[in-house]
Design a protein around this motif. Structure first.
Motif, PDB file in Angstrom:
ATOM      1  N   MET A   1       0.844  -1.178   0.000  1.00 25.71           N
ATOM      2  CA  MET A   1       0.000   0.000   0.000  1.00 25.71           C
ATOM      3  C   MET A   1       0.892   1.246   0.000  1.00 25.71           C
ATOM      4  N   THR A   2       0.579   2.196  -0.861  1.00 31.06           N
ATOM      5  CA  THR A   2       1.318   3.445  -0.933  1.00 31.06           C
ATOM      6  C   THR A   2       0.814   4.386   0.153  1.00 31.06           C
ATOM      7  N   GLU A   3       1.730   4.869   0.949  1.00 33.92           N
ATOM      8  CA  GLU A   3       1.395   5.754   2.068  1.00 33.92           C
ATOM      9  C   GLU A   3       1.003   7.147   1.562  1.00 33.92           C
ATOM     10  N   VAL A   4      -0.001   7.726   2.205  1.00 30.23           N
ATOM     11  CA  VAL A   4      -0.380   9.106   1.907  1.00 30.23           C
ATOM     12  C   VAL A   4       0.571  10.006   2.697  1.00 30.23           C
ATOM     13  N   THR A   5       1.334  10.813   1.974  1.00 31.25           N
ATOM     14  CA  THR A   5       2.308  11.708   2.596  1.00 31.25           C
ATOM     15  C   THR A   5       2.119  13.121   2.027  1.00 31.25           C
ATOM     16  N   ARG A   6       2.689  14.076   2.724  1.00 32.60           N
ATOM     17  CA  ARG A   6       2.669  15.460   2.227  1.00 32.60           C
ATOM     18  C   ARG A   6       3.295  15.526   0.835  1.00 32.60           C
ATOM     19  N   GLU A   7       4.388  14.793   0.644  1.00 30.41           N
ATOM     20  CA  GLU A   7       5.085  14.802  -0.638  1.00 30.41           C
ATOM     21  C   GLU A   7       4.206  14.218  -1.750  1.00 30.41           C
ATOM     22  N   ARG A   8       3.420  13.194  -1.409  1.00 31.38           N
ATOM     23  CA  ARG A   8       2.529  12.586  -2.410  1.00 31.38           C
ATOM     24  C   ARG A   8       1.408  13.570  -2.782  1.00 31.38           C
ATOM     25  N   VAL A   9       0.886  14.285  -1.798  1.00 34.94           N
ATOM     26  CA  VAL A   9      -0.145  15.298  -2.084  1.00 34.94           C
ATOM     27  C   VAL A   9       0.450  16.378  -2.993  1.00 34.94           C
ATOM     28  N   VAL A 109      -9.000  27.889  -0.233  1.00 34.86           N
ATOM     29  CA  VAL A 109      -9.951  26.808  -0.499  1.00 34.86           C
ATOM     30  C   VAL A 109      -9.418  25.557   0.179  1.00 34.86           C
ATOM     31  N   PHE A 110     -10.309  24.855   0.831  1.00 37.31           N
ATOM     32  CA  PHE A 110      -9.983  23.610   1.538  1.00 37.31           C
ATOM     33  C   PHE A 110     -10.297  22.437   0.609  1.00 37.31           C
ATOM     34  N   HIS A 111      -9.417  21.432   0.573  1.00 38.20           N
ATOM     35  CA  HIS A 111      -9.675  20.208  -0.184  1.00 38.20           C
ATOM     36  C   HIS A 111      -9.547  19.017   0.758  1.00 38.20           C
ATOM     37  N   TYR A 112     -10.535  18.150   0.716  1.00 31.11           N
ATOM     38  CA  TYR A 112     -10.469  16.883   1.452  1.00 31.11           C
ATOM     39  C   TYR A 112     -10.446  15.774   0.410  1.00 31.11           C
ATOM     40  N   MET A 113      -9.456  14.884   0.521  1.00 37.84           N
ATOM     41  CA  MET A 113      -9.318  13.816  -0.473  1.00 37.84           C
ATOM     42  C   MET A 113      -9.181  12.465   0.207  1.00 37.84           C
ATOM     43  N   ARG A 114      -9.911  11.490  -0.324  1.00 43.16           N
ATOM     44  CA  ARG A 114      -9.773  10.097   0.105  1.00 43.16           C
ATOM     45  C   ARG A 114      -8.877   9.385  -0.905  1.00 43.16           C
ATOM     46  N   TRP A 115      -7.977   8.572  -0.376  1.00 42.61           N
ATOM     47  CA  TRP A 115      -6.999   7.867  -1.206  1.00 42.61           C
ATOM     48  C   TRP A 115      -7.213   6.358  -1.078  1.00 42.61           C
ATOM     49  N   ARG A 116      -6.956   5.637  -2.168  1.00 38.32           N
ATOM     50  CA  ARG A 116      -6.963   4.175  -2.161  1.00 38.32           C
ATOM     51  C   ARG A 116      -5.841   3.713  -3.078  1.00 38.32           C
ATOM     52  N   GLU A 117      -5.011   2.838  -2.547  1.00 37.92           N
ATOM     53  CA  GLU A 117      -3.889   2.283  -3.314  1.00 37.92           C
ATOM     54  C   GLU A 117      -3.031   3.379  -3.956  1.00 37.92           C
ATOM     55  N   GLY A 118      -2.807   4.446  -3.181  1.00 38.13           N
ATOM     56  CA  GLY A 118      -1.907   5.505  -3.614  1.00 38.13           C
ATOM     57  C   GLY A 118      -2.491   6.532  -4.551  1.00 38.13           C
ATOM     58  N   ARG A 119      -3.815   6.433  -4.816  1.00 37.29           N
ATOM     59  CA  ARG A 119      -4.431   7.389  -5.737  1.00 37.29           C
ATOM     60  C   ARG A 119      -5.685   7.995  -5.111  1.00 37.29           C
ATOM     61  N   ILE A 120      -5.986   9.210  -5.521  1.00 39.33           N
ATOM     62  CA  ILE A 120      -7.167   9.915  -5.023  1.00 39.33           C
ATOM     63  C   ILE A 120      -8.404   9.320  -5.687  1.00 39.33           C
ATOM     64  N   VAL A 121      -9.372   8.910  -4.853  1.00 36.44           N
ATOM     65  CA  VAL A 121     -10.618   8.349  -5.371  1.00 36.44           C
ATOM     66  C   VAL A 121     -11.802   9.285  -5.164  1.00 36.44           C
ATOM     67  N   GLU A 122     -11.662  10.226  -4.229  1.00 33.01           N
ATOM     68  CA  GLU A 122     -12.732  11.195  -3.994  1.00 33.01           C
ATOM     69  C   GLU A 122     -12.141  12.476  -3.453  1.00 33.01           C
ATOM     70  N   GLY A 123     -12.672  13.591  -3.915  1.00 35.16           N
ATOM     71  CA  GLY A 123     -12.246  14.894  -3.427  1.00 35.16           C
ATOM     72  C   GLY A 123     -13.437  15.795  -3.229  1.00 35.16           C
ATOM     73  N   ARG A 124     -13.300  16.705  -2.289  1.00 37.05           N
ATOM     74  CA  ARG A 124     -14.339  17.694  -2.013  1.00 37.05           C
ATOM     75  C   ARG A 124     -13.675  19.036  -1.766  1.00 37.05           C
ATOM     76  N   ASP A 125     -14.167  20.048  -2.443  1.00 37.41           N
ATOM     77  CA  ASP A 125     -13.723  21.419  -2.185  1.00 37.41           C
ATOM     78  C   ASP A 125     -14.534  21.963  -1.028  1.00 37.41           C
ATOM     79  N   GLY A 126     -13.931  22.785  -0.207  1.00 38.92           N
ATOM     80  CA  GLY A 126     -14.625  23.473   0.867  1.00 38.92           C
ATOM     81  C   GLY A 126     -14.202  24.925   0.887  1.00 38.92           C
ATOM     82  N   LEU A 127     -15.097  25.768   1.317  1.00 43.01           N
ATOM     83  CA  LEU A 127     -14.839  27.200   1.308  1.00 43.01           C
ATOM     84  C   LEU A 127     -15.062  27.765   2.698  1.00 43.01           C
ATOM     85  N   PHE A 128     -14.373  28.842   3.013  1.00 41.89           N
ATOM     86  CA  PHE A 128     -14.423  29.456   4.325  1.00 41.89           C
ATOM     87  C   PHE A 128     -15.265  30.724   4.306  1.00 41.89           C
TER      88      PHE A 128
END
Length: 151
Positions: A1-9, A109-128
């Motif tokens: 499994m590929t780890e979610v890291t700051r560098e990967r983002v 802008v805020f982004h929330y992302m779900r990852w699976r097997e090292g890739r983004i599968v879902e993202g959501r934009d959020g605003l303040f």
């Protein structure tokens, strides 16, 4: 499994900016789902990588290529990431000095992302706060004087 890291983002953002589909596929799933909030023509769910890339193409078209996301902060979890970007753009055809929310974007802008097997599968934009209204105004098909834009 590929780890979610700051560098990967960070690499995912760089890949998206490259317009290189093979590179983008290293970080984004073909079955990506992405939610853009607001009350404007670009708001809603994008239900595939192709749909998401069309959205990104549309943002660049509407801004004459000025749209950018400057990554400011990243948090990571086991299968998720959250970040804050400063989104900056000027609507295509707008005066460089315009401060109208219909023509200039410059806010976090805020982004929330779900990852699976090292890739983004879902993202959501959020605003303040008030940026939710400004975001909708910026992408609205109207100019500051109330006339309909043709692009």
């Amino acid at each position: 499994m590929t780890e979610v890291t700051r560098e990967r983002v960070q690499a995912a953002y760089a890949a998206l900016g490259s317009n290189d589909r093979a590179r983008i596929l290293e970080y984004y799933s073909e079955d990506l789902r992405w939610l853009v909030p607001g009350n404007h023509p670009l708001a809603g769910w994008y239900e595939s990588l192709d749909a998401f890339l069309e959205l990104m193409g549309q943002t660049h078209k509407l801004t004459g290529g000025t749209f950018r996301m400057d990554l400011e902060a990243v948090l990571v979890g086991e299968d998720c990431s959250a970040d804050v970007c400063r989104n900056v753009a000027l609507r295509d055809g707008a005066d460089q000095d315009s401060r109208s929310p219909y023509e200039r974007m410059d806010y976090p802008v805020f982004h929330y992302m779900r990852w699976r097997e090292g890739r983004i599968v879902e993202g959501r934009d959020g605003l303040f706060g008030d940026t939710a209204s400004a975001f909708s105004q910026f992408w609205a098909p109207f100019a500051p004087d109330g006339t309909r834009r043709d692009r």
